[in-house]
Design a protein around this motif. Structure first.
Motif, mmCIF file in Angstrom:
data_model
loop_
_atom_site.group_PDB
_atom_site.id
_atom_site.type_symbol
_atom_site.label_atom_id
_atom_site.label_comp_id
_atom_site.label_asym_id
_atom_site.label_seq_id
_atom_site.Cartn_x
_atom_site.Cartn_y
_atom_site.Cartn_z
ATOM 1 N N ALA A 82 0.809 -1.181 0.066
ATOM 2 C CA ALA A 82 0.098 0.089 0.098
ATOM 3 C C ALA A 82 0.753 1.366 -0.123
ATOM 4 O O ALA A 82 0.716 2.233 -0.722
ATOM 5 C CB ALA A 82 -0.992 0.045 1.199
ATOM 6 N N LEU A 83 1.950 1.192 0.803
ATOM 7 C CA LEU A 83 2.939 2.278 0.776
ATOM 8 C C LEU A 83 3.452 2.490 -0.492
ATOM 9 O O LEU A 83 3.732 3.715 -1.110
ATOM 10 C CB LEU A 83 4.045 2.166 1.978
ATOM 11 C CG LEU A 83 3.533 2.291 3.263
ATOM 12 C CD1 LEU A 83 4.636 1.758 4.301
ATOM 13 C CD2 LEU A 83 3.098 3.678 3.639
ATOM 14 N N LYS A 84 3.894 1.418 -1.113
ATOM 15 C CA LYS A 84 4.464 1.460 -2.572
ATOM 16 C C LYS A 84 3.608 1.997 -3.567
ATOM 17 O O LYS A 84 3.893 2.855 -4.373
ATOM 18 C CB LYS A 84 5.146 0.129 -2.899
ATOM 19 C CG LYS A 84 6.300 -0.380 -2.084
ATOM 20 C CD LYS A 84 7.399 0.586 -2.479
ATOM 21 C CE LYS A 84 8.764 0.207 -1.618
ATOM 22 N NZ LYS A 84 9.803 0.948 -1.877
ATOM 23 N N GLN A 85 2.427 1.401 -3.350
ATOM 24 C CA GLN A 85 1.198 2.003 -4.363
ATOM 25 C C GLN A 85 0.960 3.674 -3.965
ATOM 26 O O GLN A 85 0.733 4.347 -5.216
ATOM 27 C CB GLN A 85 -0.024 1.204 -4.126
ATOM 28 C CG GLN A 85 0.159 -0.205 -4.791
ATOM 29 C CD GLN A 85 -1.342 -0.563 -4.579
ATOM 30 O OE1 GLN A 85 -2.203 -0.301 -3.567
ATOM 31 N NE2 GLN A 85 -1.375 -2.083 -4.880
ATOM 32 N N GLN A 86 1.092 3.950 -2.808
ATOM 33 C CA GLN A 86 0.826 5.338 -2.468
ATOM 34 C C GLN A 86 2.048 6.187 -3.002
ATOM 35 O O GLN A 86 1.705 7.235 -3.739
ATOM 36 C CB GLN A 86 0.636 5.608 -1.018
ATOM 37 C CG GLN A 86 0.423 6.969 -0.729
ATOM 38 C CD GLN A 86 -0.747 7.424 -0.946
ATOM 39 O OE1 GLN A 86 -1.829 6.587 -1.106
ATOM 40 N NE2 GLN A 86 -1.361 8.475 -1.425
ATOM 41 N N GLN A 87 3.231 5.529 -2.937
ATOM 42 C CA GLN A 87 4.341 6.428 -3.608
ATOM 43 C C GLN A 87 4.116 6.255 -5.164
ATOM 44 O O GLN A 87 4.477 7.442 -5.811
ATOM 45 C CB GLN A 87 5.699 5.546 -3.233
ATOM 46 C CG GLN A 87 6.209 5.652 -1.774
ATOM 47 C CD GLN A 87 7.307 4.632 -1.133
ATOM 48 O OE1 GLN A 87 7.884 4.256 -2.109
ATOM 49 N NE2 GLN A 87 7.709 5.128 -0.091
ATOM 50 N N PHE A 88 3.864 5.216 -5.747
ATOM 51 C CA PHE A 88 3.730 5.384 -6.993
ATOM 52 C C PHE A 88 2.449 6.188 -7.646
ATOM 53 O O PHE A 88 2.667 6.643 -8.575
ATOM 54 C CB PHE A 88 3.160 3.809 -7.568
ATOM 55 C CG PHE A 88 3.172 3.545 -9.083
ATOM 56 C CD1 PHE A 88 4.334 3.457 -9.711
ATOM 57 C CD2 PHE A 88 1.854 3.470 -9.549
ATOM 58 C CE1 PHE A 88 4.040 3.420 -11.028
ATOM 59 C CE2 PHE A 88 1.926 3.126 -10.883
ATOM 60 C CZ PHE A 88 3.045 3.169 -11.701
ATOM 61 N N ARG A 89 1.395 6.318 -6.953
ATOM 62 C CA ARG A 89 0.401 7.140 -7.236
ATOM 63 C C ARG A 89 1.155 8.704 -7.248
ATOM 64 O O ARG A 89 0.753 9.418 -8.092
ATOM 65 C CB ARG A 89 -0.844 7.213 -6.194
ATOM 66 C CG ARG A 89 -1.508 5.839 -6.672
ATOM 67 C CD ARG A 89 -2.979 6.028 -5.751
ATOM 68 N NE ARG A 89 -3.792 4.739 -5.851
ATOM 69 C CZ ARG A 89 -3.459 3.806 -4.927
ATOM 70 N NH1 ARG A 89 -2.932 3.978 -4.083
ATOM 71 N NH2 ARG A 89 -4.309 2.642 -4.866
ATOM 72 N N SER A 90 1.738 9.049 -6.135
ATOM 73 C CA SER A 90 2.368 10.240 -5.771
ATOM 74 C C SER A 90 3.349 10.458 -6.866
ATOM 75 O O SER A 90 3.349 11.433 -7.640
ATOM 76 C CB SER A 90 2.982 10.281 -4.491
ATOM 77 O OG SER A 90 4.044 9.446 -4.479
ATOM 78 N N CYS A 91 4.096 9.524 -7.344
ATOM 79 C CA CYS A 91 5.127 9.513 -8.482
ATOM 80 C C CYS A 91 4.468 9.783 -9.667
ATOM 81 O O CYS A 91 4.737 10.729 -10.690
ATOM 82 C CB CYS A 91 5.815 8.326 -8.621
ATOM 83 S SG CYS A 91 7.138 8.102 -7.264
ATOM 84 N N MET A 92 3.231 8.876 -9.990
ATOM 85 C CA MET A 92 2.576 9.373 -11.291
ATOM 86 C C MET A 92 1.568 10.829 -11.419
ATOM 87 O O MET A 92 1.897 11.309 -12.346
ATOM 88 C CB MET A 92 1.393 8.271 -11.302
ATOM 89 C CG MET A 92 1.925 6.874 -11.634
ATOM 90 S SD MET A 92 2.709 6.648 -13.224
ATOM 91 C CE MET A 92 1.514 6.881 -14.358
ATOM 92 N N GLU A 93 1.277 11.327 -10.145
ATOM 93 C CA GLU A 93 0.792 12.539 -10.143
ATOM 94 C C GLU A 93 2.013 13.660 -10.372
ATOM 95 O O GLU A 93 1.680 14.692 -11.233
ATOM 96 C CB GLU A 93 0.277 12.914 -8.750
ATOM 97 C CG GLU A 93 -0.987 12.254 -8.469
ATOM 98 C CD GLU A 93 -1.439 12.231 -7.229
ATOM 99 O OE1 GLU A 93 -0.817 13.077 -6.450
ATOM 100 O OE2 GLU A 93 -2.559 11.797 -6.676
ATOM 101 N N ASP A 94 3.109 13.221 -9.863
ATOM 102 C CA ASP A 94 4.187 14.161 -10.093
ATOM 103 C C ASP A 94 4.537 14.328 -11.445
ATOM 104 O O ASP A 94 5.056 15.229 -12.141
ATOM 105 C CB ASP A 94 5.578 13.732 -9.280
ATOM 106 C CG ASP A 94 5.471 13.936 -7.793
ATOM 107 O OD1 ASP A 94 4.508 14.872 -7.573
ATOM 108 O OD2 ASP A 94 5.996 13.405 -6.841
#
Length: 379
Positions: A82-94
């Motif tokens: 979940a943390l990695k997905q959150q990081q991935f989402r934040s990366c995708m948003e960035d």
């Protein structure tokens, strides 16, 4: 932005459950003595050879503990995921934000490029205008420089003329002084207006003559320049005429060579034509002789049944001659049968022999005429 990969679990790094001595059928409510006694019996049983089998209840508890540990690890992995997905989402948003910024930057770069191209085009137009203006100014400067050179040359000439006139004034100053002194010594009668009236026309005449002299000199210079220019044109025209004459001579020589070749070809063609005409004349003469022979035979062997002789063609004449010859042969055979005496037989035999020979000759000529007529038709 590089995303951190998911952790890879290694079977060696995973904690392995330590299997301790299984405690079977142990309850919290049991006393310690019974528990100790039970442990002793279990150890005693395990120490006996051939009794290494674990009871079923202990295996189940071990499986449960392992399942609970795996579940705990799975929960931990889920939290990490979940943390990695959150990081991935934040990366995708960035990344999306950076992409939008890049698109804006790209659009701004395009606008800047368009402006720069427009600026470059305007500068090119200005440069061309400046070049044209510079060329025009250079031409004007060249013209002005030429005018300045001409004016300086005229100024030099005028200065030289001024110096000459000064020298002439100095030279003729003696005569002026002498004339003035003579005027002083002359009586008062010659100093009135009448003397001036007599001298002034001479002066005016001299001035007009000097002016005309200058005009004539200028006209002479102008005519000399025209003559020089016309001589140059005459030289160029002579050169062009010589070049054209050389070209015409070259073309004439080529045409003459072509004419010679054509004459040779015409001569060869005439020789060939004469040869062909000679052969054709021989053939025509031969055919004419054959036709005359056929006409003579037709006249000798004329039969009224075939119609008038003038309207007959060659083949009809040959058929008529053939029929006539066959009739004569038939009559000769009949005569031979009727004549019984020897003298008559001999005479008739001689006559028939002669006639037979003549008929054979006529038949041979007839066959020759037919063959020649066929050849003439084919031709």
């Amino acid at each position: 932005m590089a995303t951190s990969p998911l952790p890879v679990f290694n079977s060696d790094s995973c904690p392995k459950p330590k299997v301790e001595k299984a405690m079977h059928n142990i309850f919290v409510t049991q006393p310690e003595e019974t528990r100790q006694r039970k442990e002793d019996t279990d150890s005693h049983i395990s120490a006996v050879p051939g009794t290494s089998r674990i009871p079923v209840a202990g295996v189940n508890t071990l499986k449960k503990t392992m399942v609970m540990r795996k579940r705990a690890e799975l929960d931990e992995m889920d939290t990490r995921l979940a943390l990695k997905q959150q990081q991935f989402r934040s990366c995708m948003e960035d990344l999306a934000h950076r992409r939008s910024e890049l698109e804006k930057q790209k659009q701004q770069d395009k606008e800047r490029v368009k402006k720069f191209e427009k600026f470059v085009a305007e500068n090119e137009i200005k440069r061309r205008r400046a070049l044209k203006k510079c060329e025009a100014t250079q031409e004007q400067n060249a013209l002005k420089q030429k005018e300045i050179e001409d004016l300086t040359e005229q100024l030099k000439q005028l200065r030289v003329r001024k110096e000459r006139l000064k020298e002439r004034m100095v030279k003729y100053k003696i005569f002026e002084d002498f004339l003035m002194q003579t005027l002083d010594y002359l009586p008062s009668i010659y100093c009135n207006n009448e003397s001036e009236s007599l001298v002034m026309p001479i002066i005016w005449r001299h001035e007009t003559l000097s002016i005309t002299h200058q005009d004539l000199l200028q006209r002479l210079e102008h005519m000399e320049a025209e003559v020089e220019q016309s001589q140059q044109q005459l030289g160029s025209m002579k050169q062009e005429h010589s070049i054209k004459q050389l070209m015409a001579n070259k073309e004439l020589s080529e045409l003459q060579s072509e004419l010679e070749t054509l004459k040779e070809r015409n001569k060869q063609a005439e020789v060939n034509l004469l040869m062909v005409q000679g052969v054709s004349r021989e053939k025509v003469d031969e055919v004419g002789r054959l036709l005359m022979a056929i006409n003579n035979l037709a006249q000798q062997c004329y039969l009224p049944a075939y119609g008038p002789l003038e309207s007959m063609n060659t083949l009809t004449m040959l058929d008529m001659v053939k029929e006539c010859i066959l009739d004569k042969a038939d009559t000769e055979r009949r005569v031979k049968r009727l004549m019984g005496s020897a003298s008559a037989v001999t005479t008739t035999a001689a006559v028939t022999d002669k006639r037979w020979r003549g008929s054979m000759k006529s038949l041979g000529s007839k066959t020759q005429i037919k063959s020649s007529s066929k050849v003439s038709k084919k031709k």
